[in-house]
Design an enzyme around this catalytic site. Structure first.
Site, mmCIF file in Angstrom:
data_model
loop_
_atom_site.group_PDB
_atom_site.id
_atom_site.type_symbol
_atom_site.label_atom_id
_atom_site.label_comp_id
_atom_site.label_asym_id
_atom_site.label_seq_id
_atom_site.Cartn_x
_atom_site.Cartn_y
_atom_site.Cartn_z
ATOM 1 N N ASP A 95 54.340 10.762 26.162
ATOM 2 C CA ASP A 95 53.345 11.585 26.148
ATOM 3 C C ASP A 95 53.486 12.914 26.600
ATOM 4 O O ASP A 95 54.259 13.027 27.438
ATOM 5 C CB ASP A 95 52.189 10.866 27.066
ATOM 6 C CG ASP A 95 50.857 11.205 26.825
ATOM 7 O OD1 ASP A 95 50.719 12.092 25.804
ATOM 8 O OD2 ASP A 95 49.801 10.872 27.418
ATOM 9 N N GLY A 96 52.866 13.954 26.197
ATOM 10 C CA GLY A 96 52.894 15.415 26.507
ATOM 11 C C GLY A 96 53.423 16.090 25.236
ATOM 12 O O GLY A 96 53.652 17.441 25.806
ATOM 13 N N ASN A 97 53.721 15.805 24.304
ATOM 14 C CA ASN A 97 54.372 16.716 23.116
ATOM 15 C C ASN A 97 53.469 17.915 23.116
ATOM 16 O O ASN A 97 54.126 19.043 22.976
ATOM 17 C CB ASN A 97 54.477 16.027 21.837
ATOM 18 C CG ASN A 97 55.286 14.797 21.900
ATOM 19 O OD1 ASN A 97 55.819 14.479 22.744
ATOM 20 N ND2 ASN A 97 55.440 14.051 20.868
ATOM 21 N N HIS A 143 56.372 17.533 18.907
ATOM 22 C CA HIS A 143 56.610 16.478 18.310
ATOM 23 C C HIS A 143 58.013 16.190 17.664
ATOM 24 O O HIS A 143 58.716 15.051 17.994
ATOM 25 C CB HIS A 143 55.568 15.862 17.117
ATOM 26 C CG HIS A 143 54.155 15.708 17.471
ATOM 27 N ND1 HIS A 143 53.959 15.137 18.472
ATOM 28 C CD2 HIS A 143 53.250 16.206 16.892
ATOM 29 C CE1 HIS A 143 52.597 15.096 18.678
ATOM 30 N NE2 HIS A 143 52.109 15.842 17.553
ATOM 31 N N LEU A 176 71.550 -3.090 20.969
ATOM 32 C CA LEU A 176 70.261 -2.902 21.367
ATOM 33 C C LEU A 176 69.195 -2.996 20.439
ATOM 34 O O LEU A 176 69.729 -2.876 19.131
ATOM 35 C CB LEU A 176 70.398 -1.214 21.750
ATOM 36 C CG LEU A 176 68.799 -0.699 22.531
ATOM 37 C CD1 LEU A 176 68.480 -1.234 23.849
ATOM 38 C CD2 LEU A 176 68.887 0.594 22.344
ATOM 39 N N ARG A 216 55.534 5.935 31.721
ATOM 40 C CA ARG A 216 54.766 6.804 30.798
ATOM 41 C C ARG A 216 55.028 8.078 31.181
ATOM 42 O O ARG A 216 54.935 8.457 32.254
ATOM 43 C CB ARG A 216 53.266 6.476 30.993
ATOM 44 C CG ARG A 216 52.387 7.616 30.128
ATOM 45 C CD ARG A 216 50.866 7.016 30.136
ATOM 46 N NE ARG A 216 50.299 7.745 29.041
ATOM 47 C CZ ARG A 216 49.331 7.339 28.470
ATOM 48 N NH1 ARG A 216 48.817 6.076 28.365
ATOM 49 N NH2 ARG A 216 48.720 8.249 27.455
HETATM 50 C C1 FPP Z 1 51.783 12.212 22.385
HETATM 51 O O1 FPP Z 1 51.748 13.597 22.431
HETATM 52 C C2 FPP Z 1 52.817 11.467 21.413
HETATM 53 C C3 FPP Z 1 52.768 11.225 20.477
HETATM 54 C C4 FPP Z 1 51.658 11.280 19.385
HETATM 55 C C5 FPP Z 1 53.594 9.803 20.210
HETATM 56 C C6 FPP Z 1 55.001 10.096 20.028
HETATM 57 C C7 FPP Z 1 55.563 10.854 18.885
HETATM 58 C C8 FPP Z 1 56.649 11.332 18.814
HETATM 59 C C9 FPP Z 1 57.590 11.484 19.903
HETATM 60 C C10 FPP Z 1 56.971 12.217 17.611
HETATM 61 C C11 FPP Z 1 58.080 11.673 16.837
HETATM 62 C C12 FPP Z 1 58.307 10.292 16.654
HETATM 63 C C13 FPP Z 1 59.138 9.934 15.924
HETATM 64 C C14 FPP Z 1 59.153 8.239 16.020
HETATM 65 C C15 FPP Z 1 59.695 10.394 14.835
HETATM 66 P P1 FPP Z 1 50.565 14.198 22.531
HETATM 67 O O2 FPP Z 1 50.596 14.968 21.254
HETATM 68 O O3 FPP Z 1 49.398 13.350 22.803
HETATM 69 O O4 FPP Z 1 50.827 15.292 23.787
HETATM 70 P P2 FPP Z 1 49.576 15.940 24.523
HETATM 71 O O5 FPP Z 1 48.778 14.854 25.308
HETATM 72 O O6 FPP Z 1 50.307 17.006 25.467
HETATM 73 O O7 FPP Z 1 48.364 16.524 23.656
#
Ligand code: FPP
Length: 230
Positions: free
Chosen positions: A15-17, A32, A127, A177
């Protein structure tokens, strides 16, 4: 100390992208992309770890379809590119790839890429890396029960439900998380019954193997009682 319950199965809610990108004045998609790189580093670490045999990442939940269309399209494309780029790395590190979730909503070409990657890595033994894609824990349990009804069961046991889950592997030992949120968000509801939890404020794109190492040290200091007395 928990030498008797070594860390075998790790689960991660990434979480947190979006926040990572926003802090830098970048588009959410950049977060992402950086997040996908972090998956690679953590997977390689797990492949080299002496006790971890599976790592499951929450990559796309059944609720993520609610995001803007362009972001969803970007995530699908990123997944396709990620798997293509990842194949030689899976082979080099002896990693088996598996996907869980309902892939029917994905494009035919992405479904093909997922199936092919599973097929080409199925003999790898260091793995298992599981990506949860269009995944929801309640849906997985409901699906299992429906299969049992179709088989004609009038009543079911915990073992029956476990055996019919998409994830027939072992329970989760440790769930991490990132980003400071402290929720489960419908992830592996059945499998986390006795999991240890660790919530870190680090945003997923910044999550590195050094922090994972520290978290694992913390895990090994915990006493897991599984409802009993130790
Ligand atoms: C949450 O960040 C993350 C996701 C949507 C899921 C994880 C996705 C990735 C790591 C991207 C790539 C994945 C693959 C398998 C290629 P958020 O967008 O909810 O962050 P925020 O809460 O800060 O908005």
């Amino acid at each position: 100390m928990i030498e008797d319950t070594p860390l075998k199965h790790l689960a991660v809610i990434m979480d947190g992208n979006g926040r990572w990108a926003k802090e830098r004045g970048l588009k959410r998609t950049k977060g992402h992309e950086k997040g996908a790189d972090a998956i690679r580093d953590i997977t390689t670490y797990c492949a080299d770890h002496p006790t971890i045999h599976s790592v499951t990442f929450y990559a796309f939940s059944t609720e993520n379809w609610k995001r803007p269309k362009l972001e969803v399209e970007f995530l699908m494309k990123l997944l396709d590119t990620y798997l293509k780029k990842e194949l030689p790395i899976y082979q080099k590190h002896n990693v088996r790839f598996q996907a869980i979730g309902d892939m029917n909503g994905f494009s035919k070409s992405l479904q093909k890429r997922i199936k092919e990657t599973e097929e080409l890595t199925k003999g790898n033994t260091s793995l298992t890396q599981v990506l949860a894609l269009n995944y929801g824990g309640r849906a997985e349990i409901t699906h299992s029960v429906n299969r049992l009804i179709q088989e004609g069961k009038k009543s079911v046991t915990e073992e029956d439900i476990s055996k019919h889950l998409q994830t027939t592997y072992q329970d989760i030992d440790l769930l991490i998380r990132t980003s400071g949120e402290e929720r489960i968000s419908n992830f592996l509801l059945w499998q986390i019954s006795y999991a240890e939890f660790y919530f870190t404020p680090t945003l997923w794109p910044d999550f590195e193997v050094t922090e994972l190492d520290t978290i694992i040290q913390n895990y090994t200091q915990r006493t897991r009682r599984f409802g009993g007395v130790k």
